[in-house]
Write an enzyme that holds these catalytic residues in place. Structure first.
Site, PDB file in Angstrom:
ATOM      1  N   ARG A   1      26.160  32.740  46.604  1.00  0.00           N
ATOM      2  CA  ARG A   1      25.680  31.355  46.599  1.00  0.00           C
ATOM      3  C   ARG A   1      24.585  31.059  47.608  1.00  0.00           C
ATOM      4  O   ARG A   1      24.243  29.903  47.807  1.00  0.00           O
ATOM      5  CB  ARG A   1      26.864  30.395  46.775  1.00  0.00           C
ATOM      6  CG  ARG A   1      27.857  30.522  45.641  1.00  0.00           C
ATOM      7  CD  ARG A   1      28.985  29.495  45.680  1.00  0.00           C
ATOM      8  NE  ARG A   1      29.936  29.848  44.642  1.00  0.00           N
ATOM      9  CZ  ARG A   1      30.982  30.664  44.831  1.00  0.00           C
ATOM     10  NH1 ARG A   1      31.218  31.163  46.037  1.00  0.00           N
ATOM     11  NH2 ARG A   1      31.780  30.960  43.841  1.00  0.00           N
TER      12      ARG A   1
ATOM     13  N   THR B   1      31.677  35.572  48.316  1.00  0.00           N
ATOM     14  CA  THR B   1      30.734  35.055  47.321  1.00  0.00           C
ATOM     15  C   THR B   1      29.974  33.829  47.818  1.00  0.00           C
ATOM     16  O   THR B   1      29.047  33.371  47.168  1.00  0.00           O
ATOM     17  CB  THR B   1      31.476  34.680  46.026  1.00  0.00           C
ATOM     18  OG1 THR B   1      32.505  33.724  46.321  1.00  0.00           O
ATOM     19  CG2 THR B   1      32.100  35.905  45.374  1.00  0.00           C
TER      20      THR B   1
ATOM     21  N   GLY C   1      39.679  35.416  47.082  1.00  0.00           N
ATOM     22  CA  GLY C   1      40.763  36.309  46.709  1.00  0.00           C
ATOM     23  C   GLY C   1      42.120  35.660  46.594  1.00  0.00           C
ATOM     24  O   GLY C   1      43.108  36.345  46.307  1.00  0.00           O
TER      25      GLY C   1
ATOM     26  N   THR D   1      42.088  30.810  51.072  1.00  0.00           N
ATOM     27  CA  THR D   1      40.795  31.408  51.401  1.00  0.00           C
ATOM     28  C   THR D   1      39.689  30.355  51.451  1.00  0.00           C
ATOM     29  O   THR D   1      39.809  29.262  50.903  1.00  0.00           O
ATOM     30  CB  THR D   1      40.427  32.500  50.387  1.00  0.00           C
ATOM     31  OG1 THR D   1      40.502  31.953  49.069  1.00  0.00           O
ATOM     32  CG2 THR D   1      41.366  33.683  50.507  1.00  0.00           C
TER      33      THR D   1
ATOM     34  N   ASP E   1      46.118  24.968  41.578  1.00  0.00           N
ATOM     35  CA  ASP E   1      44.830  25.603  41.882  1.00  0.00           C
ATOM     36  C   ASP E   1      43.787  24.568  42.288  1.00  0.00           C
ATOM     37  O   ASP E   1      42.622  24.660  41.907  1.00  0.00           O
ATOM     38  CB  ASP E   1      44.341  26.432  40.693  1.00  0.00           C
ATOM     39  CG  ASP E   1      43.250  27.426  41.079  1.00  0.00           C
ATOM     40  OD1 ASP E   1      42.909  27.501  42.269  1.00  0.00           O
ATOM     41  OD2 ASP E   1      42.733  28.112  40.186  1.00  0.00           O
TER      42      ASP E   1
ATOM     43  N   TRP F   1      32.344  24.486  42.526  1.00  0.00           N
ATOM     44  CA  TRP F   1      31.287  24.947  43.435  1.00  0.00           C
ATOM     45  C   TRP F   1      29.919  24.379  43.097  1.00  0.00           C
ATOM     46  O   TRP F   1      29.040  24.312  43.983  1.00  0.00           O
ATOM     47  CB  TRP F   1      31.197  26.478  43.405  1.00  0.00           C
ATOM     48  CG  TRP F   1      30.720  27.009  42.086  1.00  0.00           C
ATOM     49  CD1 TRP F   1      31.480  27.396  41.034  1.00  0.00           C
ATOM     50  CD2 TRP F   1      29.362  27.141  41.658  1.00  0.00           C
ATOM     51  NE1 TRP F   1      30.690  27.770  39.976  1.00  0.00           N
ATOM     52  CE2 TRP F   1      29.382  27.625  40.343  1.00  0.00           C
ATOM     53  CE3 TRP F   1      28.129  26.906  42.273  1.00  0.00           C
ATOM     54  CZ2 TRP F   1      28.214  27.865  39.616  1.00  0.00           C
ATOM     55  CZ3 TRP F   1      26.961  27.147  41.549  1.00  0.00           C
ATOM     56  CH2 TRP F   1      27.012  27.627  40.230  1.00  0.00           C
TER      57      TRP F   1
ATOM     58  N   MET G   1      34.094  49.288  36.697  1.00  0.00           N
ATOM     59  CA  MET G   1      35.460  49.277  36.173  1.00  0.00           C
ATOM     60  C   MET G   1      36.357  50.090  37.093  1.00  0.00           C
ATOM     61  O   MET G   1      36.482  51.307  36.966  1.00  0.00           O
ATOM     62  CB  MET G   1      35.484  49.835  34.741  1.00  0.00           C
ATOM     63  CG  MET G   1      36.881  49.933  34.134  1.00  0.00           C
ATOM     64  SD  MET G   1      37.725  48.353  34.056  1.00  0.00           S
ATOM     65  CE  MET G   1      39.431  48.917  34.021  1.00  0.00           C
TER      66      MET G   1
END
Length: 736
Positions: free
Chosen positions: A144, A191, A207, A269, A334, A422, A699
């Protein structure tokens, strides 16, 4: 081949070219004595010719005093230049422009320095990340933004390292590892944009949604010159019996209740929303959700769980707490409180107060005294049904019965995605309005063990799930996996003729505490529409998932322009002026949390390649060059032969949903559609999932999550999906 859509190789960490000499001094618009009232609500000088902070100024207003582009000529906006960033993931940063140079970050924390007039690349820096670390990012490998001071560019890379770069060359001056543990069971990533104080670089991490509660939140401050750790503030207490790292945690621990399970790290977090106020020398930040969500058997057993879902202010030199306010006690929905903050001077109770404002994920717009943290106002800016309001005396929400989904699924507004997340909002000290990109959508919250579906665990949601009832709401499949759920028709009754899922740009008056105007930006499906810029030219600028950059009259909301960029816009625009020409710039590219959802046909990324670009506009410019069309995403290769049983396929569907659907979807998207795999990938399937043979492509192995039998079942389920799609495709072709 399976790709993580990095169109440029990970090798070549530094590509440097000479940059014109620059003092890199922070620049602001000077408020003239002739019109001081124009910006009397600003707590700092606002951005002008330059854009030296991610939010334009230290107050995070995403506002500019420039007015060359205004409500009378916005229709003349057109293409100036574009830069291809070489990636195809989510773009969430807002660029800086200082002394003619544009600095910004892209996915992974890649940094770009460009000539802000021509778009010529001056240098780029790749932090050399192990792509397997993408597993630790809940919502794509986004970044960001950067910070710049005294000739140094600062960025946090996705893997949690902090980098200081020479602003002229991109050469790395120092790096620091901000992650407290590299144990595989931890799911840390970074991030957010870094924050600069007078002498520190500050960053949090993400996380809290992953790893069954394996992540513990904190922010850390690093010496701006050397990268040495100065202090760390943990947002939640350690496991019972462990020593408290600082005194605030002893108080916090008392709010967790006697049943606090020491196996969990508790979440909280700080993945975004860091702000610094120089006048009070304090850092204001928000904390994320609890981890896991559902720990109480009923609402009566809920505890506050400090400092989850809270706003916290700490002294910037010592890291000790000045004040806190918890927005959502006992968070089970959340409802992160990490949305970006805006500082302003507002009239409250007959006097001007320096305040901090936030449009929270939980649907309430909060105004607090910046110095003391006293709650001054809390009002719903979107439709809310989990609470009837906030008690200003106690600061606590008045919960409704809908908030308690412990025994039965409930359709809760707003969803886990938040009424606002965000995507930056903007405050215009000229109009006095806050412009909020709003998601007006619910989710059906399910306590998985209590609802007796096939799943009692879901990676990214723990022992719960939040199902957004958009146009993809498949009652049959969802009920099979998660137990009895309401029909979409039943859900619609609550909203009448208003769509269950829509996005709305709202102009909010924080003094009158009401919506002044609004524009619906997406309807039916979440469009992942962008953040907002406002300017003294009486305009508001926002991008959309349909590819358009829209310009509105800041006072009335009347649309003034719509420019098709050809790309999905999630990030917030910014503006600057060089050589007498005002520019508006925005980074484009679909991703973020949308990585786990198929693209609706209304999204421009459904039709065009998701080419990550910086696109810049000016008055008198031309049409924006469009990305290449996306190759047909709906073609099914012939499936391989595979012996299976209905029971094996059913088990595979459950395990795919539990562990794989966080990153992979069926249909066009950002990551590979696993129902359309080529034959060579089928042949490598076990080694990919269990041994990580494609870890270099992003992956990571999942051998700590799934068994060999689980992998066999997941593969059977995917082949079955591919077989059904291939047969339908062949039947359609024969018919034509």
């Amino acid at each position: 081949m399976v790709s993580i859509n990095l169109r440029k190789p990970l090798l070549g960490l530094l590509c440097a070219f000479s940059v014109a000499a620059s003092s890199l001094q922070v620049g602001f618009a000077q408020i003239s004595a002739a019109n001081p009232a124009d910006f009397q609500a600003a707590t700092y000088p606002v951005a002008g010719e330059q854009w030296p902070y991610v939010g334009g100024d230290p107050a995070g207003t995403w506002f500019s005093s420039l007015a060359d582009i205004n409500d009378s000529n916005a229709g003349q906006l057109g293409f100036a230049w574009a830069y291809d960033m070489g990636t195809e993931r989510g773009q969430e940063a807002t660029p800086l422009v200082i002394d003619g140079v544009m600095y910004t970050s892209g996915v992974w924390g890649i940094v770009y320095a460009l000539d802000a007039v021509t778009g010529k690349l001056l240098w780029s820096f790749h932090p050399g990340i192990d792509p397997a670390s993408a597993r630790n990012a809940c919502c794509d490998v986004v970044n960001r933004g950067v910070a710049v001071r005294d000739g140094v560019v600062f960025v946090a890379s996705e893997d949690g390292r902090l980098h200081a770069l020479d602003a002229k060359t991109g050469a790395e001056e120092w790096t620091a590892d901000t992650i407290i543990s590299r144990n595989k069971t931890y799911t840390y990533a970074s991030t957010g944009a870094v924050l600069l104080t007078s002498d520190c670089v500050v960053i949090g991490n993400s996380g809290a949604d992953l790893g069954d509660g394996s992540t513990r939140g904190y922010i850390s401050a690093w010496d701006i010159r050397t990268g040495a750790l100065k202090w760390r503030f943990f947002t939640v207490p350690p496991a019972p019996g462990q020593p408290f790292e600082h005194p605030e945690l002893e108080m916090a621990a008392k709010s967790w209740g006697p049943g606090h399970d020491g196996r969990y790290q508790n979440g909280g977090t700080v993945w975004d929303g860091l702000s610094y106020d120089a006048q009070t020398d304090q850092i204001v930040f928000g904390t994320a959700n609890a981890s896991p969500y559902v720990r109480a058997k009923s609402a009566a057993e809920r505890h506050d769980d400090l400092f989850n879902a809270s706003i916290v202010a700490v002294n910037a030199h010592t890291g000790r707490m000045n004040w806190y306010y918890q927005e959502t006690p006992g968070d089970a929905w959340d409802y992160d409180a990490v949305q970006k903050f805006i500082f302003a001077n507002l009239p409250v109770g007959g006097e001007t107060r320096r305040v901090v404002m936030q449009a929270s994920k939980n649907g309430f717009f909060y105004t607090l005294d910046l110095k003391t943290g006293k709650l001054l106002a809390a009002d719903p800016f979107s439709y809310v049904n989990w609470a009837t309001g906030i008690d200003l005396a106690t600061g606590r929400p008045r919960f409704t019965e809908i908030a308690d989904y412990s025994a039965k699924p409930k359709n809760v507004y707003p969803s886990w995605a938040g009424a606002h997340t965000w995507n930056p909002m903007s405050f215009s000290p000229k109009t006095g309005l806050v412009y909020i990109p709003t998601l007006d959508a619910p989710n059906v919250m399910v306590n998985l063990p209590a609802n007796h579906g096939k799943l009692d665990h879901l990676e990214g949601f723990f022992n719960a799930n939040g199902i957004i009832p958009d146009d993809t709401y498949d009652e049959v499949t969802l009920t099979r996996l998660f137990g009895p759920l309401p029909t979409k028709a039943e859900l619609q009754k609550e909203r009448g003729k208003t769509s269950l899922v829509r996005e709305v740009l709202k102009a909010w008056d924080p003094v009158a505490r009401k919506v002044v105007w609004e524009q619906v930006t997406s309807d039916g499906n979440r469009g992942y529409d962008g953040g907002v810029l406002s300017t003294a030219g009486n305009i508001v600028v926002q991008g959309r998932g349909d590819g358009t950059l829209r310009v509105y009259n800041a006072r009335t909301g009347v649309q003034l322009a719509a420019i098709q960029t050809g790309s999905h816009v999630m990030a917030a625009p910014m503006t600057y002026r060089i050589g007498g020409v005002q520019y508006i710039a925005v980074q484009v590219g679909y991703g973020g949390i949308g990585i786990s959802y198929p693209l609706p046909s209304s999204d421009i990324a459904y039709r065009n390649q998701n080419t990550n670009r910086i696109v810049v506009f000016k008055l008198g410019g031309g049409p924006v060059p469009q990305p290449d069309p996306r190759p047909d995403p709906l073609t099914y290769p012939a499936p391989p032969a595979f012996r299976s049983t209905p029971a094996l396929i059913a088990h595979g569907e459950a395990k795919f949903t539990e562990f794989c659907s966080r990153c992979h979807m069926f249909g066009p998207g950002i990551t590979p559609d696993l129902s359309r795999l080529p034959r060579e990938i089928h042949g490598m399937f076990d080694d990919i999932v269990l041994k990580g043979v494609l870890a270099g492509a992003g992956m990571a192995p999942l051998d700590d999550m799934v068994t060999k039998y689980d992998v066999k079942a997941i593969h059977a389920y995917l082949i079955d999906q591919q077989r059904k799609g291939y047969e339908a495709q062949r039947t359609k072709n024969v018919a034509h």
